[in-house]
Design a protein around this motif. Structure first.
Motif, PDB file in Angstrom:
ATOM      1  N   ASN A  85       0.814  -1.218   0.000  1.00 30.34           N
ATOM      2  CA  ASN A  85       0.000   0.000   0.000  1.00 30.34           C
ATOM      3  C   ASN A  85       0.843   1.261   0.000  1.00 30.34           C
ATOM      4  OD1 ASN A  85      -2.648  -1.282   0.198  1.00 30.34           O
ATOM      5  ND2 ASN A  85      -1.921  -1.962   2.199  1.00 30.34           N
ATOM      6  N   ASP A  86       2.097   1.133  -0.463  1.00 32.71           N
ATOM      7  CA  ASP A  86       3.033   2.256  -0.400  1.00 32.71           C
ATOM      8  C   ASP A  86       3.812   2.356  -1.717  1.00 32.71           C
ATOM      9  OD1 ASP A  86       4.897   4.204   0.284  1.00 32.71           O
ATOM     10  OD2 ASP A  86       5.932   2.954   1.765  1.00 32.71           O
ATOM     11  N   ILE A  87       3.215   3.060  -2.682  1.00 30.23           N
ATOM     12  CA  ILE A  87       3.867   3.177  -3.994  1.00 30.23           C
ATOM     13  C   ILE A  87       5.224   3.869  -3.881  1.00 30.23           C
ATOM     14  CG2 ILE A  87       2.704   5.331  -4.660  1.00 30.23           C
ATOM     15  CD1 ILE A  87       3.455   2.427  -7.061  1.00 30.23           C
ATOM     16  N   GLU A  88       5.339   4.821  -2.966  1.00 31.73           N
ATOM     17  CA  GLU A  88       6.622   5.514  -2.792  1.00 31.73           C
ATOM     18  C   GLU A  88       7.696   4.555  -2.279  1.00 31.73           C
ATOM     19  OE1 GLU A  88       7.209   8.536  -3.936  1.00 31.73           O
ATOM     20  OE2 GLU A  88       5.106   8.696  -4.541  1.00 31.73           O
ATOM     21  N   GLY A  89       7.344   3.714  -1.311  1.00 30.93           N
ATOM     22  CA  GLY A  89       8.290   2.728  -0.803  1.00 30.93           C
ATOM     23  C   GLY A  89       8.712   1.750  -1.880  1.00 30.93           C
ATOM     24  N   TYR A  90       7.752   1.341  -2.693  1.00 29.93           N
ATOM     25  CA  TYR A  90       8.027   0.443  -3.817  1.00 29.93           C
ATOM     26  C   TYR A  90       8.993   1.112  -4.792  1.00 29.93           C
ATOM     27  CZ  TYR A  90       7.058  -2.050  -8.198  1.00 29.93           C
ATOM     28  OH  TYR A  90       7.170  -2.721  -9.389  1.00 29.93           O
ATOM     29  N   MET A  91       8.694   2.353  -5.172  1.00 32.06           N
ATOM     30  CA  MET A  91       9.544   3.070  -6.129  1.00 32.06           C
ATOM     31  C   MET A  91      10.941   3.317  -5.550  1.00 32.06           C
ATOM     32  SD  MET A  91       7.600   3.345  -8.757  1.00 32.06           S
ATOM     33  CE  MET A  91       8.394   4.553  -9.789  1.00 32.06           C
ATOM     34  N   ASP A  92      11.000   3.728  -4.290  1.00 27.81           N
ATOM     35  CA  ASP A  92      12.295   3.961  -3.653  1.00 27.81           C
ATOM     36  C   ASP A  92      13.120   2.676  -3.616  1.00 27.81           C
ATOM     37  OD1 ASP A  92      11.591   6.608  -3.247  1.00 27.81           O
ATOM     38  OD2 ASP A  92      11.156   6.354  -1.095  1.00 27.81           O
ATOM     39  N   GLY A  93      12.468   1.561  -3.389  1.00 31.26           N
ATOM     40  CA  GLY A  93      13.171   0.283  -3.336  1.00 31.26           C
ATOM     41  C   GLY A  93      13.779  -0.131  -4.663  1.00 31.26           C
ATOM     42  N   LYS A  94      13.201   0.336  -5.764  1.00 30.84           N
ATOM     43  CA  LYS A  94      13.725   0.001  -7.101  1.00 30.84           C
ATOM     44  C   LYS A  94      14.819   0.957  -7.551  1.00 30.84           C
ATOM     45  CE  LYS A  94      10.318   0.465  -9.811  1.00 30.84           C
ATOM     46  NZ  LYS A  94       9.494   0.459 -11.006  1.00 30.84           N
ATOM     47  N   ASP A  95      14.897   2.117  -6.934  1.00 31.27           N
ATOM     48  CA  ASP A  95      15.713   3.223  -7.434  1.00 31.27           C
ATOM     49  C   ASP A  95      17.178   2.857  -7.689  1.00 31.27           C
ATOM     50  OD1 ASP A  95      15.768   6.089  -8.138  1.00 31.27           O
ATOM     51  OD2 ASP A  95      17.162   6.211  -6.440  1.00 31.27           O
ATOM     52  N   GLU A  96      17.828   2.266  -6.711  1.00 30.62           N
ATOM     53  CA  GLU A  96      19.253   1.954  -6.876  1.00 30.62           C
ATOM     54  C   GLU A  96      19.476   0.937  -7.994  1.00 30.62           C
ATOM     55  OE1 GLU A  96      22.968   0.013  -4.402  1.00 30.62           O
ATOM     56  OE2 GLU A  96      21.381   1.018  -3.273  1.00 30.62           O
ATOM     57  N   PHE A  97      18.646  -0.104  -8.045  1.00 32.90           N
ATOM     58  CA  PHE A  97      18.774  -1.108  -9.098  1.00 32.90           C
ATOM     59  C   PHE A  97      18.578  -0.472 -10.470  1.00 32.90           C
ATOM     60  CE2 PHE A  97      17.217  -4.298 -12.029  1.00 32.90           C
ATOM     61  CZ  PHE A  97      18.085  -5.355 -11.820  1.00 32.90           C
ATOM     62  N   VAL A  98      17.543   0.336 -10.613  1.00 31.62           N
ATOM     63  CA  VAL A  98      17.249   0.971 -11.908  1.00 31.62           C
ATOM     64  C   VAL A  98      18.400   1.882 -12.325  1.00 31.62           C
ATOM     65  CG1 VAL A  98      15.733   2.601 -13.094  1.00 31.62           C
ATOM     66  CG2 VAL A  98      14.748   0.757 -11.726  1.00 31.62           C
ATOM     67  N   LYS A  99      18.905   2.684 -11.421  1.00 35.28           N
ATOM     68  CA  LYS A  99      20.024   3.579 -11.761  1.00 35.28           C
ATOM     69  C   LYS A  99      21.268   2.791 -12.175  1.00 35.28           C
ATOM     70  CE  LYS A  99      18.565   7.617  -9.186  1.00 35.28           C
ATOM     71  NZ  LYS A  99      18.743   8.428  -7.972  1.00 35.28           N
ATOM     72  N   THR A 100      21.537   1.693 -11.477  1.00 36.66           N
ATOM     73  CA  THR A 100      22.684   0.846 -11.837  1.00 36.66           C
ATOM     74  C   THR A 100      22.495   0.248 -13.228  1.00 36.66           C
ATOM     75  OG1 THR A 100      23.146   0.338  -9.525  1.00 36.66           O
ATOM     76  CG2 THR A 100      24.006  -1.207 -11.179  1.00 36.66           C
ATOM     77  N   MET A 101      21.303  -0.258 -13.503  1.00 30.43           N
ATOM     78  CA  MET A 101      21.031  -0.853 -14.814  1.00 30.43           C
ATOM     79  C   MET A 101      21.033   0.207 -15.913  1.00 30.43           C
ATOM     80  SD  MET A 101      20.867  -4.117 -14.574  1.00 30.43           S
ATOM     81  CE  MET A 101      21.933  -4.219 -13.145  1.00 30.43           C
ATOM     82  N   GLU A 102      20.565   1.410 -15.622  1.00 30.82           N
ATOM     83  CA  GLU A 102      20.614   2.485 -16.619  1.00 30.82           C
ATOM     84  C   GLU A 102      22.055   2.792 -16.996  1.00 30.82           C
ATOM     85  OE1 GLU A 102      18.553   5.905 -15.100  1.00 30.82           O
ATOM     86  OE2 GLU A 102      16.588   5.105 -15.659  1.00 30.82           O
ATOM     87  N   GLN A 103      22.945   2.854 -16.008  1.00 32.02           N
ATOM     88  CA  GLN A 103      24.349   3.120 -16.303  1.00 32.02           C
ATOM     89  C   GLN A 103      24.956   1.989 -17.136  1.00 32.02           C
ATOM     90  OE1 GLN A 103      26.165   6.049 -15.687  1.00 32.02           O
ATOM     91  NE2 GLN A 103      24.023   6.626 -15.425  1.00 32.02           N
ATOM     92  N   ARG A 104      24.641   0.762 -16.763  1.00 33.63           N
ATOM     93  CA  ARG A 104      25.122  -0.381 -17.550  1.00 33.63           C
ATOM     94  C   ARG A 104      24.568  -0.318 -18.976  1.00 33.63           C
ATOM     95  NH1 ARG A 104      24.555  -6.052 -14.590  1.00 33.63           N
ATOM     96  NH2 ARG A 104      25.522  -6.658 -16.568  1.00 33.63           N
TER      97      ARG A 104
END
Length: 173
Positions: A146-165
């Motif tokens: 029930n926490d879209i912000e928590g969900y999005m925050d949890g993905k942030d580091e992975f997404v940024k790492t994959m974007e750089q790759r």
């Protein structure tokens, strides 16, 4: 508060993209250069929130402001730049108030277009990374139902790492 649910891969997502893209071309007119399917629903074999993300490249971003009524006729709410300079963002909910589509409009050649497409293409070309992303999304949805912000925050580091790759893989950095 939006509920966070990720669903198994669904071939209907591609058909939903195609149908919506055809309507958006009519709403935005000959300013449209290309419409891309982005986001998790565009990556085969991964779990995703069932929201279709469309990335629209246009010749003139300023002209998009005159299309708000046409987009509203399709059920979209215009959100302006919504935190990303030189973007026009629209979102659409179904009759139950559940989000179904996001439209991100950028000018041709925008670094945001390059970034989104590189991420999508990298994930498609690297199923092991896509699988990790899918597993992360499932875990986060269970942890933050029930926490879209928590969900999005949890993905942030992975997404940024994959974007750089992805950008490195594309030879862009």
């Amino acid at each position: 508060m939006r509920q966070v649910q990720v669903h198994p891969p669904n071939p209907q997502w591609i058909r939903d993209f195609d149908a919506e893209a055809a309507q958006i071309v009519l709403a935005l007119g000959n300013n449209v250069v290309h419409i891309h399917h982005i986001g998790s629903t565009s990556i085969p074999n991964i779990y995703a929130k069932p929201v279709i993300d469309l990335l629209v490249e246009v010749n003139d971003i300023g002209q998009v402001d005159g299309c708000d009524r046409a987009m509203a006729a399709l059920g979209y709410t215009a959100m302006g730049e919504y935190g990303i300079p030189k973007r026009r963002y629209f979102r659409k909910d179904n009759a139950e108030g559940i989000r179904t589509h996001h439209v991100h409009v950028f000018g041709v050649g925008s670094p945001e277009v390059v970034r989104h497409l590189a991420f999508r293409d990298f994930m498609i070309a690297h199923p092991d990374c896509a699988r990790q992303y899918s597993e992360l999304k499932r875990a986060l949805a269970a942890q933050h139902p029930n926490d879209i912000e928590g969900y999005m925050d949890g993905k942030d580091e992975f997404v940024k790492t994959m974007e750089q790759r992805a950008l490195h893989w594309r030879g862009l950095i």
